[in-house]
Design a protein around this motif. Sequence first.
Motif, PDB file in Angstrom:
ATOM      1  N   GLU A  13       0.694  -1.192   0.275  1.00  0.00           N
ATOM      2  CA  GLU A  13       0.092   0.027  -0.165  1.00  0.00           C
ATOM      3  C   GLU A  13       0.871   1.202  -0.121  1.00  0.00           C
ATOM      4  OE1 GLU A  13      -2.231  -0.442   3.664  1.00  0.00           O
ATOM      5  OE2 GLU A  13      -0.862   0.440   4.813  1.00  0.00           O
ATOM      6  N   VAL A  14       0.215   2.374  -0.484  1.00  0.00           N
ATOM      7  CA  VAL A  14       0.856   3.592  -0.566  1.00  0.00           C
ATOM      8  C   VAL A  14      -0.420   4.501   0.238  1.00  0.00           C
ATOM      9  CG1 VAL A  14       1.603   5.689  -1.951  1.00  0.00           C
ATOM     10  CG2 VAL A  14       2.143   3.289  -2.551  1.00  0.00           C
ATOM     11  N   LYS A  15       0.149   5.300   1.180  1.00  0.00           N
ATOM     12  CA  LYS A  15      -0.647   6.147   2.053  1.00  0.00           C
ATOM     13  C   LYS A  15      -0.210   7.858   1.724  1.00  0.00           C
ATOM     14  CE  LYS A  15      -1.786   3.040   5.712  1.00  0.00           C
ATOM     15  NZ  LYS A  15      -1.611   2.884   7.238  1.00  0.00           N
ATOM     16  N   VAL A  16      -1.048   8.655   1.470  1.00  0.00           N
ATOM     17  CA  VAL A  16      -0.862   9.967   1.573  1.00  0.00           C
ATOM     18  C   VAL A  16      -1.608  10.596   2.304  1.00  0.00           C
ATOM     19  CG1 VAL A  16      -0.690  11.937  -0.222  1.00  0.00           C
ATOM     20  CG2 VAL A  16      -0.262   9.772  -1.057  1.00  0.00           C
ATOM     21  N   MET A  17      -0.891  11.429   3.140  1.00  0.00           N
ATOM     22  CA  MET A  17      -1.563  11.944   4.339  1.00  0.00           C
ATOM     23  C   MET A  17      -1.438  13.544   4.122  1.00  0.00           C
ATOM     24  SD  MET A  17      -0.277   9.115   7.027  1.00  0.00           S
ATOM     25  CE  MET A  17       0.905   9.024   5.838  1.00  0.00           C
ATOM     26  N   ALA A  18      -2.541  14.349   4.411  1.00  0.00           N
ATOM     27  CA  ALA A  18      -2.419  15.638   4.542  1.00  0.00           C
ATOM     28  C   ALA A  18      -2.880  16.277   5.613  1.00  0.00           C
ATOM     29  CB  ALA A  18      -3.055  16.215   3.152  1.00  0.00           C
ATOM     30  N   LYS A  19      -2.101  17.275   6.141  1.00  0.00           N
ATOM     31  CA  LYS A  19      -2.686  18.106   7.535  1.00  0.00           C
ATOM     32  C   LYS A  19      -2.432  19.585   7.359  1.00  0.00           C
ATOM     33  CE  LYS A  19      -1.731  18.058  12.494  1.00  0.00           C
ATOM     34  NZ  LYS A  19      -0.946  17.511  13.308  1.00  0.00           N
ATOM     35  N   LEU A  20      -3.584  20.111   7.643  1.00  0.00           N
ATOM     36  CA  LEU A  20      -3.463  21.704   7.565  1.00  0.00           C
ATOM     37  C   LEU A  20      -2.649  22.125   8.867  1.00  0.00           C
ATOM     38  CD1 LEU A  20      -4.408  24.272   6.278  1.00  0.00           C
ATOM     39  CD2 LEU A  20      -6.631  23.895   7.809  1.00  0.00           C
ATOM     40  N   ILE A  21      -1.664  22.736   8.756  1.00  0.00           N
ATOM     41  CA  ILE A  21      -0.863  23.529   9.721  1.00  0.00           C
ATOM     42  C   ILE A  21      -1.153  24.856  10.264  1.00  0.00           C
ATOM     43  CG2 ILE A  21       1.612  23.755  10.442  1.00  0.00           C
ATOM     44  CD1 ILE A  21       1.082  20.845   9.703  1.00  0.00           C
ATOM     45  N   GLU A  22      -1.380  25.623   9.278  1.00  0.00           N
ATOM     46  CA  GLU A  22      -1.745  27.148   9.502  1.00  0.00           C
ATOM     47  C   GLU A  22      -2.496  27.660   8.373  1.00  0.00           C
ATOM     48  OE1 GLU A  22       1.133  30.860  10.574  1.00  0.00           O
ATOM     49  OE2 GLU A  22       2.198  28.997   9.939  1.00  0.00           O
ATOM     50  N   THR A  23      -3.101  28.467   8.611  1.00  0.00           N
ATOM     51  CA  THR A  23      -4.084  29.567   7.533  1.00  0.00           C
ATOM     52  C   THR A  23      -3.880  30.695   7.812  1.00  0.00           C
ATOM     53  OG1 THR A  23      -6.039  29.252   8.674  1.00  0.00           O
ATOM     54  CG2 THR A  23      -5.773  27.586   6.957  1.00  0.00           C
ATOM     55  N   GLY A  24      -3.830  31.708   6.957  1.00  0.00           N
ATOM     56  CA  GLY A  24      -3.691  33.100   7.144  1.00  0.00           C
ATOM     57  C   GLY A  24      -4.787  33.571   6.213  1.00  0.00           C
ATOM     58  N   ASP A  25      -4.596  35.014   6.037  1.00  0.00           N
ATOM     59  CA  ASP A  25      -5.539  35.643   5.038  1.00  0.00           C
ATOM     60  C   ASP A  25      -5.382  35.230   3.700  1.00  0.00           C
ATOM     61  OD1 ASP A  25      -6.828  36.858   7.049  1.00  0.00           O
ATOM     62  OD2 ASP A  25      -5.515  38.815   7.047  1.00  0.00           O
ATOM     63  N   ASP A  26      -4.057  35.025   3.306  1.00  0.00           N
ATOM     64  CA  ASP A  26      -3.690  34.679   1.853  1.00  0.00           C
ATOM     65  C   ASP A  26      -2.685  33.578   1.755  1.00  0.00           C
ATOM     66  OD1 ASP A  26      -1.541  36.051   3.148  1.00  0.00           O
ATOM     67  OD2 ASP A  26      -1.147  37.301   1.488  1.00  0.00           O
TER      68      ASP A  26
END
Length: 76
Positions: A13-26
């Motif tokens: 298997e191949v796993k791809v994980m994405a995690k939102l670390i930080e958001t800003g206005d732009d």
Amino acid sequence: MINNALKFTKNGEVKVMAKLIETGDDFSRINFAVSDTGIGIPEDKQETIFESFSQGSIEINRKYGGTGLGLTIVKK
């Protein structure tokens, strides 16, 4: 990274994980991680595998092909 994981994982298997670390206005900063159960990279090659034209071994180059540039491009 995903392409390499798929290329070198014939069974498993191949796993791809994405995690939102930080958001800003732009902007948004996202951490991506790829893991697989493929053939792996020998510990003694892990330091050099991201250099141009470097691959784990001659046997891997013969069996899987490629130029040895995939991980170099990923690094840059």
